[in-house]
Design an enzyme around this catalytic site. Structure first.
Site, PDB file in Angstrom:
ATOM      1  CG  ASP A   1      -1.876   0.900   1.115  1.00  0.00           C
ATOM      2  OD1 ASP A   1      -2.437   1.286  -0.324  1.00  0.00           O
ATOM      3  OD2 ASP A   1      -2.549   1.122   2.183  1.00  0.00           O
TER       4      ASP A   1
ATOM      5  CG  HIS B   1      -5.377  10.862   3.040  1.00  0.00           C
ATOM      6  ND1 HIS B   1      -6.219  10.405   4.103  1.00  0.00           N
ATOM      7  CD2 HIS B   1      -3.854   9.725   3.441  1.00  0.00           C
ATOM      8  CE1 HIS B   1      -5.525   9.597   5.422  1.00  0.00           C
ATOM      9  NE2 HIS B   1      -4.483   9.296   4.307  1.00  0.00           N
TER      10      HIS B   1
ATOM     11  CD  GLU C   1      -5.690   2.220   0.105  1.00  0.00           C
ATOM     12  OE1 GLU C   1      -4.533   2.307  -0.860  1.00  0.00           O
ATOM     13  OE2 GLU C   1      -5.147   2.977   1.549  1.00  0.00           O
TER      14      GLU C   1
ATOM     15  CD  GLN D   1      -2.815   4.345  10.620  1.00  0.00           C
ATOM     16  OE1 GLN D   1      -4.828   3.918  10.792  1.00  0.00           O
ATOM     17  NE2 GLN D   1      -1.650   4.891  10.315  1.00  0.00           N
TER      18      GLN D   1
ATOM     19  CE  LYS E   1      -3.328   2.254   7.462  1.00  0.00           C
ATOM     20  NZ  LYS E   1      -4.667   2.858   6.656  1.00  0.00           N
TER      21      LYS E   1
ATOM     22  CB  THR F   1      -7.289  -5.143   1.481  1.00  0.00           C
ATOM     23  OG1 THR F   1      -6.425  -4.936   2.864  1.00  0.00           O
ATOM     24  CG2 THR F   1      -6.903  -4.124   1.469  1.00  0.00           C
TER      25      THR F   1
ATOM     26  CD  GLU G   1      -8.514  12.510   4.334  1.00  0.00           C
ATOM     27  OE1 GLU G   1      -8.408  11.846   4.109  1.00  0.00           O
ATOM     28  OE2 GLU G   1      -7.772  13.730   4.149  1.00  0.00           O
TER      29      GLU G   1
HETATM   30 MN    MN Z   1      -4.038   2.850   3.080  1.00  0.00          MN
END
Ligand code: MN
Length: 432
Positions: A131, A138, A205, A244, A257, A261, A379
């Site tokens: 990744d 971002h 993404e 994280q 993470k 995914t 965000e």
């Molecule tokens: Mn990512």
């Protein structure tokens, strides 16, 4: 690379009625994926309108080149992607002919399956997943939360930053996300505790699949990098921000993470995207030029992806009330990648790291410069300081159990038929 040919002709129509005017899968798209039905085991298919063409069926019926047979009867796309872009373009031409020519209808008809009757699977056996972090808005937004004076670290404008993710937990759209547990430490707490993440987030993404790889010890020159990309999908890098924040120093993301995914099931080819290519956004004044090994005039002129990305949220209460999903973001974030797909691939192999057919690479979270197209809740809610008010009165700083998140993407350009990527969905389940 990226030739416009008769397969992009806006006048070309399919004898499959649902394809004509279809928002995602008109005959100008023809993405590949892996599907199964009650009577067909896992195999390669191509999306057209609301149908799937069973490519293995076509191949076994002798409707494709014999040289392709071995790769097209496989239950993953790895071997086919390894054929590279010239063969990929030849198959696209053949499929476009078969699906537009009325004379071919009788031969192809037995190999059609309704998408509604099919289950979708991962396109490839993914050996490795990496990744990146090339969404500059971002990176700036997140960096500001930690370092208001210096949001971007000095290496950002020289190095396409990435980390090695985990391939085993990459799943296709629809896989529920079980709320991860882990070590969480609030800033004011003296020690961490272990429990369900309280700051579960998503990351909008694009993913890309490697086609032909490179041998260990060999690099991929920037001028050849695009020829190593088999296609693109949507990717949601589910992220536990509390885990994280505590674990990421000094080696980067790990358990925050790798619990899941999600990717969309259809792989949109570079050929399908050719009409939607555009110039890379100009680098801000004062930024360094890319080092020579990452610099290519053609990539600068055509390396950006004109893909509009959308994220919507459907909470449990909204679902119960029959409300439509709420739009969290909308915009051309993909066009704001600081590094192009080709630069990502070249950089990844620049030390001799071998990329393999079917490897998956994420771009990193893609956000627009304005507030309308932010690619994560971190965000949107400013790290939880500004919770988002939903139309039904609910508020969200991060995802709650029962929330369903939907990524989608489409491409439009003058003189071209619009195409789409389909969806990447996932619903949050309580921690186990
Ligand atoms: Mn990512």
């Amino acid at each position: 690379m990226n030739l416009i040919d008769e397969t992009h002709d806006p006048a070309r129509r399919s004898w499959i009625d649902s394809a004509n005017g279809h928002a995602a899968f008109p005959i100008q798209n023809l993405p590949l994926g892996i599907f199964s039905t009650a009577s067909r085991d896992r195999r390669i298919g191509v999306a057209i309108g609301d149908q799937i063409v069973d490519l293995r069926g076509l191949a076994e019926a002798g409707l494709v080149d014999d040289r392709w047979l071995a790769a097209l009867v496989r239950p993953t796309l790895n071997d086919w992607f390894a054929h590279g872009p010239v063969e990929g373009r030849a198959l696209r031409r053949l499929l476009s002919d078969l699906l537009s020519g009325e004379a071919q209808r009788a031969a192809v008809n037995p190999h059609l399956v309704a998408q509604a009757d099919a289950a979708m699977h991962l396109p490839c056996a993914i050996g490795d997943y990496t990744d990146f972090y090339v969404g500059i808005h971002h990176a700036t937004n997140v960096g500001k939360q930690f370092r208001p004076d210096q949001p971007l670290l000095p290496n950002y404008k020289y190095v396409p930053i990435g980390y090695h993710g985990r391939a085993s937990s990459v799943r296709v759209s629809g896989e529920p996300v079980v709320r991860p547990k882990g070590q969480r430490k609030a800033p004011e707490a003296t020690a961490p505790d272990y429990g369900p993440s309280r700051r579960l987030d998503y990351e909008l993404e694009l993913g890309m699949f490697i086609g032909r790889g490179n041998d260990l010890g060999q690099t991929i020159p920037i001028g050849q990098a695009a020829a190593h990309i088999a296609g693109y999908c949507l990717l949601n890098d589910w992220s536990a921000r509390d885990i994280q924040g505590w674990e990421y120093q000094p080696l980067g993301p790990f358990l925050a993470k790798n619990f899941l995914t999600s990717i969309s099931p259809w792989v949109v080819s570079p050929d399908a995207l050719a009409p939607f290519r555009r110039a890379m956004p100009p680098r801000p004044a004062g930024d360094p030029a890319p080092l020579d090994y990452l610099s290519d005039d053609r990539d600068r002129e055509r390396g950006a992806l004109g893909v509009t990305l959308d994220v919507t949220l459907l909470t449990k209460a909204m679902r119960k009330a029959g409300h439509a999903p709420h739009v969290l973001s909308h915009g051309e974030a993909a066009a704001a990648m600081y590094w192009s797909a080709a630069q990502i691939v070249t950089h990844h192999a620049s030390n001799g790291c071998n990329l393999m057919p079917g490897d998956l690479i994420g771009t990193g979270t893609l956000s627009t410069a304005d507030a309308g197209g932010l690619g994560s809740l971190m965000e949107i809610s400013a790290g939880g300081k500004a919770p988002l008010a939903l139309p039904n009165g609910e508020v969200r700083s991060f995802l709650e159990d029962g929330d369903e998140l939907i990524l989608s993407a489409h491409c439009e350009a003058p003189g071209a038929v619009a195409i789409g990527f389909g969806e990447c969905r996932g619903r949050v389940l309580p921690a186990r």
